[in-house]
Design an enzyme around this catalytic site. Structure first.
Site, mmCIF file in Angstrom:
data_model
loop_
_atom_site.group_PDB
_atom_site.id
_atom_site.type_symbol
_atom_site.label_atom_id
_atom_site.label_comp_id
_atom_site.label_asym_id
_atom_site.label_seq_id
_atom_site.Cartn_x
_atom_site.Cartn_y
_atom_site.Cartn_z
ATOM 1 N N TRP A 12 22.254 29.082 -17.354
ATOM 2 C CA TRP A 12 23.247 28.383 -18.085
ATOM 3 C C TRP A 12 23.735 27.084 -17.895
ATOM 4 C CZ3 TRP A 12 22.072 32.128 -20.485
ATOM 5 C CH2 TRP A 12 22.346 33.528 -20.535
ATOM 6 N N ASN A 132 23.133 31.593 -26.128
ATOM 7 C CA ASN A 132 22.688 32.822 -25.698
ATOM 8 C C ASN A 132 22.969 34.031 -26.763
ATOM 9 O OD1 ASN A 132 21.457 34.986 -23.693
ATOM 10 N ND2 ASN A 132 23.678 35.456 -23.457
ATOM 11 N N GLU A 133 21.891 34.707 -27.461
ATOM 12 C CA GLU A 133 22.211 35.787 -28.041
ATOM 13 C C GLU A 133 23.208 35.707 -29.103
ATOM 14 O OE1 GLU A 133 20.882 39.195 -24.844
ATOM 15 O OE2 GLU A 133 22.940 38.918 -25.180
ATOM 16 N N TYR A 227 16.274 45.248 -25.092
ATOM 17 C CA TYR A 227 17.045 46.177 -24.275
ATOM 18 C C TYR A 227 17.270 47.474 -25.262
ATOM 19 C CZ TYR A 227 18.277 42.080 -21.380
ATOM 20 O OH TYR A 227 18.356 40.816 -20.467
ATOM 21 N N GLU A 272 14.063 37.571 -22.449
ATOM 22 C CA GLU A 272 14.965 38.543 -21.822
ATOM 23 C C GLU A 272 14.415 40.182 -21.907
ATOM 24 O OE1 GLU A 272 19.003 38.912 -21.684
ATOM 25 O OE2 GLU A 272 19.444 36.656 -21.903
#
Length: 349
Positions: A12, A132-133, A227, A272
């Site tokens: 990060w 991120n995302e 995920y 990820e």
């Protein structure tokens, strides 16, 4: 990490707190790069701030490791985009104004400029990551301006990638997205309790359009995450869903992103991935990694490597966001991989 053969890591480039949290930060030694109040954010480039990020980037370079650096987070963790929303747009604003409110965009770009200018001459940077995302919703709800068909996030990706390219023409740029598709002409879904459910990962509701986003001129490679237990929960592995196992769904997801990258003629990395349960990890990860390698992925980054034997505060310490050292082990959200989990660790060693 060098001993495990790791050449690129992702971390990060953001870490923000509210002004009211400063006493706790100073007492605990918490890392923070931005401090927010009603006047916006101010930078912390001191010993608890960006000097720590300096150390991460310099240390990585000493061991031949390069950094993918993310500018902000879709989620509240570590002071992501919703601090911009809360402090600039105010109470009641929806998450998606992060992408459209010009005051927020300007504040984000101010921080991006600070980070890029600080590190753009470093050979230890591998790529800049926009967010991120990114999704239409976060911990805050989404609004009507970010729904399937608006392409709001795709437009935001383009604007920010072009902005970063002007600041730094030499390093790679990527989205940091989860890789959601928007299959405009396909009705992809599944049956649940007698009802047809349109699949969030394919119907554009998330806000991304992986196929489109990968064609943007200044997006140099694609990213996606896996995920399935988070995303599908109890709909997985039911007796009437013989072809909807965690393992098989992941294999298909990997193949679909490889096919999209091939069509766009750009690299892609599995950035990820995670499943709960040591047995699941041991059985599934080798197959997912093999599929990624077989389909020409440029990189594979599991979420996440953990550390053992940490001694800070006697090996027991609370940080923030429920991150803790427990018995000397680094924080574990259920996906961490530790060296004593030999079968899983060796998949990546």
């Amino acid at each position: 990490m060098k001993g495990a053969g790791i050449k690129v890591l992702r971390t990060w480039g953001f870490n923000a707190i509210n002004t009211t949290e400063l006493p706790f930060a100073h007492e605990s030694g918490l890392t923070y790069y931005q401090v927010w109040d009603k006047n916006g954010w101010r930078l912390n480039d001191g010993p608890q701030g960006l000097k720590r990020l300096d150390n991460v980037i310099e240390t990585a370079g000493k061991y031949g490791i390069k950094i993918i650096l993310a500018f902000t987070n879709n989620w509240v963790g570590y002071g992501g985009s919703e601090l911009y929303v809360n402090w600039i747009a105010g109470a009641g604003a929806t998450h998606d104004v992060f992408y459209s409110d010009r005051r927020i965009v300007a504040s984000y770009q101010k921080y991006v400029r600070t980070i890029v200018n600080r590190y753009k001459h470093s050979s230890n940077i591998f790529a800049w990551e926009l967010m991120n995302e990114a999704r239409c919703l976060g911990d805050l709800r989404g609004g009507p301006d970010c729904v399937a068909g608006t392409d709001l996030i795709s437009h935001w990706y383009k604007e920010q990638a072009d902005f970063v390219r002007e600041l730094d023409p030499h390093h790679l740029i990527t989205t940091g997205g989860e890789g959601h598709f928007y299959k405009r002409n396909e009705d992809i879904g599944f049956w649940l309790n007698g009802q047809w459910i349109s699949d969030y990962n394919y119907n554009g509701q998330a806000g991304e359009d992986f196929d489109l986003d990968l064609t943007l001129d200044n997006i140099d490679f694609g990213t996606y995450h896996i995920y399935p237990q988070y995303w599908y929960g109890s709909t997985l592995d039911k007796p009437d869903r013989d072809n909807f196992t965690i393992e098989d769904w992941g294999l298909d997801w990997i193949q679909q992103h490889a096919d999209s990258a091939k069509e766009a003629n750009k690299p892609v990395i599995l950035e990820e991935f995670g499943v709960f349960g040591l047995q699941n990890k041991t059985e599934i990860y080798p197959k997912w990694v093999k599929r990624a390698l077989d389909t020409g992925h440029s990189g594979i980054l599991p979420w996440q490597f953990g550390m053992l034997g940490l001694k800070e505060a006697g090996g027991q310490r609370y940080f923030k966001y429920e991150d803790r050292l427990i018995d000397g082990a680094s924080p574990n959200d259920g996906f961490a991989i530790y060296k004593n989990q030999t079968a899983v660790w060796n998949v990546f060693a």
